[in-house]
Design an enzyme around this catalytic site. Structure first.
Site, PDB file in Angstrom:
ATOM      1  N   ASN A 131      26.984 -14.687  79.564  1.00  0.00           N
ATOM      2  CA  ASN A 131      26.110 -15.727  79.022  1.00  0.00           C
ATOM      3  C   ASN A 131      24.794 -15.100  78.584  1.00  0.00           C
ATOM      4  O   ASN A 131      24.271 -14.180  79.229  1.00  0.00           O
ATOM      5  CB  ASN A 131      25.901 -16.885  80.012  1.00  0.00           C
ATOM      6  N   ILE A 132      24.298 -15.602  77.468  1.00  0.00           N
ATOM      7  CA  ILE A 132      23.063 -15.069  76.874  1.00  0.00           C
ATOM      8  C   ILE A 132      22.127 -16.239  76.639  1.00  0.00           C
ATOM      9  O   ILE A 132      22.373 -17.081  75.764  1.00  0.00           O
ATOM     10  CB  ILE A 132      23.372 -14.340  75.547  1.00  0.00           C
ATOM     11  N   GLU A 133      21.081 -16.313  77.462  1.00  0.00           N
ATOM     12  CA  GLU A 133      20.157 -17.456  77.393  1.00  0.00           C
ATOM     13  C   GLU A 133      19.007 -17.165  76.433  1.00  0.00           C
ATOM     14  O   GLU A 133      18.838 -16.039  75.958  1.00  0.00           O
ATOM     15  CB  GLU A 133      19.671 -17.788  78.817  1.00  0.00           C
ATOM     16  N   GLU A 183      32.179 -17.220  77.829  1.00  0.00           N
ATOM     17  CA  GLU A 183      33.495 -17.350  77.200  1.00  0.00           C
ATOM     18  C   GLU A 183      33.389 -17.271  75.680  1.00  0.00           C
ATOM     19  O   GLU A 183      34.180 -16.609  75.014  1.00  0.00           O
ATOM     20  CB  GLU A 183      34.149 -18.691  77.569  1.00  0.00           C
ATOM     21  N   CYS A 224      33.001 -24.728  80.520  1.00  0.00           N
ATOM     22  CA  CYS A 224      32.452 -25.991  80.005  1.00  0.00           C
ATOM     23  C   CYS A 224      33.307 -26.514  78.847  1.00  0.00           C
ATOM     24  O   CYS A 224      34.141 -25.787  78.281  1.00  0.00           O
ATOM     25  CB  CYS A 224      31.001 -25.801  79.569  1.00  0.00           C
ATOM     26  N   CYS A 253      33.259 -24.557  75.486  1.00  0.00           N
ATOM     27  CA  CYS A 253      34.065 -23.325  75.480  1.00  0.00           C
ATOM     28  C   CYS A 253      35.553 -23.649  75.422  1.00  0.00           C
ATOM     29  O   CYS A 253      36.317 -22.936  74.761  1.00  0.00           O
ATOM     30  CB  CYS A 253      33.739 -22.482  76.709  1.00  0.00           C
TER      31      CYS A 253
HETATM   32  N1  THU Z   1      27.692 -21.062  81.209  1.00  0.00           N
HETATM   33  C1  THU Z   1      28.672 -20.201  80.780  1.00  0.00           C
HETATM   34  O1  THU Z   1      28.398 -19.030  80.494  1.00  0.00           O
HETATM   35  N2  THU Z   1      29.934 -20.681  80.665  1.00  0.00           N
HETATM   36  C2  THU Z   1      30.309 -21.974  80.921  1.00  0.00           C
HETATM   37  O2  THU Z   1      31.462 -22.319  80.713  1.00  0.00           O
HETATM   38  C3  THU Z   1      29.324 -22.933  81.423  1.00  0.00           C
HETATM   39  C4  THU Z   1      27.938 -22.444  81.555  1.00  0.00           C
HETATM   40  C5  THU Z   1      26.308 -20.563  81.341  1.00  0.00           C
HETATM   41  C6  THU Z   1      25.341 -21.145  80.360  1.00  0.00           C
HETATM   42  C7  THU Z   1      24.027 -20.936  81.082  1.00  0.00           C
HETATM   43  O3  THU Z   1      23.532 -19.644  80.760  1.00  0.00           O
HETATM   44  C8  THU Z   1      24.381 -20.964  82.546  1.00  0.00           C
HETATM   45  O4  THU Z   1      25.802 -20.875  82.616  1.00  0.00           O
HETATM   46  C9  THU Z   1      23.912 -22.205  83.273  1.00  0.00           C
HETATM   47  O5  THU Z   1      24.298 -23.340  82.601  1.00  0.00           O
END
Ligand code: THU
Length: 126
Positions: A42-44, A55, A90, A93
């Site tokens: 995940n990349i915020e 994903e 989620c 994805c």
């Molecule tokens: N996140 C994912 O990487 N995949 C998911 O299927 C749900 C959420 C990440 C997004 C965010 O960086 C962190 O989880 C918290 O929501």
């Protein structure tokens, strides 16, 4: 590649997670039918809604390199580096995965392997 090996690659991918805003690390390992594995994290972003899930990072890496045939994805997520509990993908994805993967596509989580159909029995299609 066993489910356990694929899951370990997802845990490893979570090390690269850029998640200083949520402190929730997620890693994904996407197994292509040709045996190649594409990982993602995940990349915020300071503008929160621009965050990309692990994903989708993995899927977009693969597709942008010409690979669109997939067998399985492993997902590992945690806020404390304990990846032993399942981190469910989620809805966004799941929809992205459904573009390329059939109902039997395998989703490997910390507890067991599921199928795409388990989580998304109906998908949006044009
Ligand atoms: N996140 C994912 O990487 N995949 C998911 O299927 C749900 C959420 C990440 C997004 C965010 O960086 C962190 O989880 C918290 O929501």
């Amino acid at each position: 590649m066993t489910d356990k090996e694929l899951f370990e690659l997802a845990v490893k991918a979570a090390e690269r997670s850029y998640s200083g805003y949520s402190s929730f690390r997620v890693g994904a390992a996407l197994l292509a039918k040709n045996g190649q594995v594409y990982t993602g994290c995940n990349i915020e972003n300071a503008s929160y809604s621009l965050t990309n899930c692990a994903e989708r990072t993995a899927v977009f890496k693969a597709v942008s390199e010409g690979c669109t045939d997939f067998e399985a994805i492993a997902v590992a997520g945690s806020s404390d580096d304990d990846f032993s509990k399942p981190c469910f993908p989620c809805g966004a994805c799941l929809q992205v995965l459904s573009e390329f993967c059939g109902r039997g596509f395998k989703i490997v989580l910390a507890d067991k392997a599921y199928s795409l159909q388990d989580f998304l029995p109906f998908t949006f299609k044009l």
